[in-house]
Scaffold this active site. Structure first.
Site, mmCIF file in Angstrom:
data_model
loop_
_atom_site.group_PDB
_atom_site.id
_atom_site.type_symbol
_atom_site.label_atom_id
_atom_site.label_comp_id
_atom_site.label_asym_id
_atom_site.label_seq_id
_atom_site.Cartn_x
_atom_site.Cartn_y
_atom_site.Cartn_z
ATOM 1 N N TYR A 8 0.799 -1.119 0.023
ATOM 2 C CA TYR A 8 -0.183 -0.042 0.147
ATOM 3 C C TYR A 8 0.856 1.231 0.054
ATOM 4 O O TYR A 8 0.652 2.210 -0.596
ATOM 5 C CB TYR A 8 -1.075 -0.046 1.345
ATOM 6 C CG TYR A 8 -1.902 1.079 1.007
ATOM 7 C CD1 TYR A 8 -3.300 0.909 0.582
ATOM 8 C CD2 TYR A 8 -1.569 2.304 1.674
ATOM 9 C CE1 TYR A 8 -4.173 1.871 0.443
ATOM 10 C CE2 TYR A 8 -2.631 3.697 1.417
ATOM 11 C CZ TYR A 8 -3.850 3.024 0.917
ATOM 12 O OH TYR A 8 -4.739 4.113 0.914
ATOM 13 N N PHE A 38 -6.427 19.484 -24.825
ATOM 14 C CA PHE A 38 -7.334 18.250 -25.090
ATOM 15 C C PHE A 38 -8.463 18.356 -24.290
ATOM 16 O O PHE A 38 -8.634 19.247 -23.326
ATOM 17 C CB PHE A 38 -6.513 16.939 -24.719
ATOM 18 C CG PHE A 38 -7.214 15.819 -24.846
ATOM 19 C CD1 PHE A 38 -7.471 15.175 -26.097
ATOM 20 C CD2 PHE A 38 -7.863 14.836 -23.776
ATOM 21 C CE1 PHE A 38 -8.291 14.166 -26.364
ATOM 22 C CE2 PHE A 38 -8.644 13.979 -24.041
ATOM 23 C CZ PHE A 38 -8.963 13.440 -25.293
ATOM 24 N N ASP A 39 -9.486 17.879 -24.703
ATOM 25 C CA ASP A 39 -11.018 17.874 -24.122
ATOM 26 C C ASP A 39 -11.127 17.826 -22.609
ATOM 27 O O ASP A 39 -11.527 18.623 -21.931
ATOM 28 C CB ASP A 39 -11.831 17.346 -24.749
ATOM 29 C CG ASP A 39 -11.991 15.802 -24.821
ATOM 30 O OD1 ASP A 39 -10.703 15.291 -24.515
ATOM 31 O OD2 ASP A 39 -12.835 15.226 -24.934
ATOM 32 N N ASP A 50 1.549 18.685 -21.142
ATOM 33 C CA ASP A 50 0.792 17.701 -21.185
ATOM 34 C C ASP A 50 1.450 16.660 -22.023
ATOM 35 O O ASP A 50 1.535 16.627 -23.397
ATOM 36 C CB ASP A 50 -0.581 18.129 -21.745
ATOM 37 C CG ASP A 50 -1.671 17.005 -21.870
ATOM 38 O OD1 ASP A 50 -1.188 15.688 -21.912
ATOM 39 O OD2 ASP A 50 -2.713 16.968 -22.444
ATOM 40 N N ALA A 73 1.391 13.310 -22.972
ATOM 41 C CA ALA A 73 0.721 11.990 -23.289
ATOM 42 C C ALA A 73 1.552 11.225 -24.385
ATOM 43 O O ALA A 73 1.788 10.023 -24.297
ATOM 44 C CB ALA A 73 -0.550 12.055 -23.803
ATOM 45 N N LYS A 83 -0.958 6.325 -23.430
ATOM 46 C CA LYS A 83 -0.354 6.632 -24.962
ATOM 47 C C LYS A 83 1.171 6.215 -25.002
ATOM 48 O O LYS A 83 1.202 4.996 -24.799
ATOM 49 C CB LYS A 83 -0.557 7.868 -25.165
ATOM 50 C CG LYS A 83 -2.008 8.236 -25.540
ATOM 51 C CD LYS A 83 -2.837 8.839 -24.246
ATOM 52 C CE LYS A 83 -4.046 9.349 -24.586
ATOM 53 N NZ LYS A 83 -4.892 9.708 -23.145
ATOM 54 N N HIS A 116 -19.108 14.448 -26.229
ATOM 55 C CA HIS A 116 -19.071 13.434 -27.161
ATOM 56 C C HIS A 116 -18.981 12.002 -26.761
ATOM 57 O O HIS A 116 -19.532 11.017 -27.594
ATOM 58 C CB HIS A 116 -17.952 13.864 -28.202
ATOM 59 C CG HIS A 116 -16.610 13.362 -27.723
ATOM 60 N ND1 HIS A 116 -15.592 12.773 -28.273
ATOM 61 C CD2 HIS A 116 -16.027 13.534 -26.178
ATOM 62 C CE1 HIS A 116 -14.420 12.626 -27.632
ATOM 63 N NE2 HIS A 116 -14.795 12.958 -26.367
HETATM 64 N N1 F0G Z 1 -4.059 14.823 -22.826
HETATM 65 C C1 F0G Z 1 -3.959 14.378 -24.011
HETATM 66 C C2 F0G Z 1 -3.144 15.189 -25.006
HETATM 67 C C3 F0G Z 1 -4.828 13.386 -24.423
HETATM 68 O O1 F0G Z 1 -4.776 12.926 -25.514
HETATM 69 C C4 F0G Z 1 -5.466 12.685 -23.584
HETATM 70 C C5 F0G Z 1 -6.474 11.691 -23.671
HETATM 71 C C6 F0G Z 1 -5.376 13.162 -22.173
HETATM 72 C C7 F0G Z 1 -4.705 14.302 -21.937
HETATM 73 C C8 F0G Z 1 -6.413 12.615 -21.179
HETATM 74 O O2 F0G Z 1 -5.592 11.418 -20.576
HETATM 75 O O3 F0G Z 1 -7.421 9.536 -21.204
HETATM 76 O O4 F0G Z 1 -5.461 9.135 -19.715
HETATM 77 O O5 F0G Z 1 -7.318 10.551 -19.000
HETATM 78 N N2 F0G Z 1 -6.749 11.375 -25.020
HETATM 79 C C9 F0G Z 1 -7.323 10.084 -25.436
HETATM 80 C C10 F0G Z 1 -7.570 10.277 -26.933
HETATM 81 C C11 F0G Z 1 -8.518 9.759 -24.496
HETATM 82 O O6 F0G Z 1 -8.140 9.494 -27.291
HETATM 83 O O7 F0G Z 1 -7.016 11.052 -27.686
HETATM 84 P P1 F0G Z 1 -6.648 10.136 -19.936
#
Ligand code: F0G
Length: 459
Positions: free
Chosen positions: A72, A124-125, A214, A216, A257, A449
């Site tokens: 833990y 990102f959204d 960010d 990813a 990713k 979406h």
């Molecule tokens: N930032 C970027 C640039 C992303 O593409 C994503 C997720 C996130 C943050 C959020 O990360 O999904 O681990 O919570 N992108 C996915 C996509 C969902 O399909 O592009 P997460």
């Protein structure tokens, strides 16, 4: 004769996939309210919904999984992960989270407050969602060139320094940090150059601001710097990644990713004050500081994944496949965001379905058509994803309207790419007959979406 290009791995385990009939797909899509997120995975033949959490782990990663430490507190796997992150980024403080948006939630809870402005390049959204839900503004400072899908420039994900400086000049006191998304997903998986990251750093220093990446798809971004930017051809991906992160104060990471794990994320930073502030939100939201929503075994697999995917051969194999798909689309004359992105091809729906008005969501319509054609599931990155303006509640039609074909890492073969391109060509050939799109029946107020319900327009 020069030997052709081939993958830098061989396959040890396979998973069967199923085809379906058009009649079945028509029924399933209707039941899914014309929203491909609502389809069952088994109703999909080739899944290009996302490259997130869909990659194939290596034998080394599966082996690491068995060695995970589920303590833990103080898990050995956490320290392994922390060491790798430290080696790649130079950041000393690491907080694991269950995925990328959780990293945003934890860090932004500490840093973003009502009335703030967070400039960046096409947030990102979920990033935008975590800013806007705190009644702050996500200010897009992406270069204008990103909007011209047919313009072929190497670093279309860049921040426009003029827009950024204007924001800093006018609103310095409201800006808690600058966020740069590498690669820029929303603009088409387009990279940000080292020169641009340096310029952002210079402006941040001038106005005494900090910078978050960010991250990813940071490894893919490093690959593009190596292959496209002068002076980097002889550097390793790890050297380039380190140089990139030297220009940031911290990062949020969706490990699903470029970490090539199915679930996971983290925050990393060089600043103790950020770490201390974020800690307070990690414990109630995610979990104790040495697991933050992840299993020990997942942290162990992530440590290996990060190490592997910051090696050139692995990235070259991946990006080569995306470029191969792009070359087939070129053959058929299908317009997409040029040049091919790191993780996906983004079809320019507004240039394909020219008879579908924007109010009827061309990219979503094209997503449905591609699914009906061959059971291939893409994802709209367009007007539906853009949500409504938080103030006026109008649809945001200002950006691009794209169909994203995200390629999972180490999952499909080049033969699948041929099927995808052929299916798209069939839709493209009958594009002029497609005159109506879809209309919204129900939508959530934010991040609509995923759950939006649609129907064929006018029916
Ligand atoms: N930032 C970027 C640039 C992303 O593409 C994503 C997720 C996130 C943050 C959020 O990360 O999904 O681990 O919570 N992108 C996915 C996509 C969902 O399909 O592009 P997460």
């Amino acid at each position: 004769m020069e030997l052709p290009f081939a993958e830098s791995w061989k396959i040890k385990m396979v998973e069967p996939i199923k085809k379906s009939t058009r009649a079945e797909r028509e029924q399933w899509l209707k039941e899914a309210n014309y929203n491909v997120f609502q389809l069952e995975g088994d109703q999909v033949y080739i899944d290009l919904l996302t490259d997130s959490g869909t990659g194939a782990m290596s034998d080394r990663q599966w082996a690491a999984l068995m060695m995970g430490d589920e303590s833990y507190a103080g898990s050995r796997s956490f320290y392994q992960l922390k060491d790798v992150i430290n080696r790649i980024t130079g950041f000393d403080y690491v907080i694991p989270t269950h995925q990328g948006r959780a990293a945003e939630n934890v860090l932004f809870s500490a840093l973003v407050k009502e009335g703030d402005i967070v400039p960046g390049n096409s947030h990102f959204d979920t990033t935008k969602g975590h800013i806007e839900s705190r009644k702050a503004v996500a200010l897009d400072c992406t270069v204008d060139e990103a909007k011209d899908t047919q313009l072929e420039i190497p670093f279309k994900g860049n921040v426009d320094p003029k827009k950024l400086e204007a924001a800093l000049e006018q609103n310095a006191d409201k800006i808690p940090f600058i966020i740069v998304t590498i690669t820029n997903n929303t603009a088409g998986g387009q990279p940000v150059s080292m020169a641009n990251l340096r310029e952002v750093r210079r402006l941040a220093d001038k106005y005494n601001k900090r910078v978050i990446f960010d991250s990813a798809r940071f490894a893919e971004n490093a690959y593009f710097i190596k292959t496209r930017e002068e002076g980097y051809a002889d550097k390793t991906i790890k050297e380039i990644a380190h140089e990139m992160f030297d220009l940031a104060d911290g990062m949020t990471m969706s490990a699903k990713k470029d970490g090539i794990v199915n679930m996971g994320g983290f925050i990393a930073t060089r600043h103790e004050d950020w770490y201390e502030a974020a800690k307070k939100f990690c414990i109630p939201f995610e979990g104790y500081l040495t697991y933050g929503g992840m299993n020990g075994r997942d942290m162990a697999a992530l440590a290996v994944g990060l190490d592997e995917n910051t090696e050139f051969d692995n990235l070259e194999t991946r990006i080569h496949q995306v470029e191969y798909l792009a070359s087939l689309l070129d053959e058929y004359g299908i317009p997409y965001q040029r040049p091919a992105g790191g993780h996906a091809i983004f079809i320019d729906a507004s240039k394909v379905l020219t008879n579908v008005p924007k109010e009827e969501f061309p990219a979503q319509t094209l997503t449905c058509e591609l699914y009906l054609e061959a059971g291939i599931r893409g994802c709209e990155i367009g007007y539906i994803l853009a949500d409504r303006d938080p103030v006026t509640r109008e649809n945001r039609f200002g950006g691009l309207d794209l169909l994203r074909l995200a390629i999972a890492r180490r999952v499909y073969t080049d033969n699948h790419m041929k099927v995808i391109a052929a299916a798209l060509k069939n839709v493209y050939d009958r594009r002029n007959e497609i005159t109506r799109g879809v209309e919204i029946v129900w939508e959530a107020p934010l991040m609509r979406h995923f759950t939006v319900k649609l129907k064929p327009a006018g029916k």
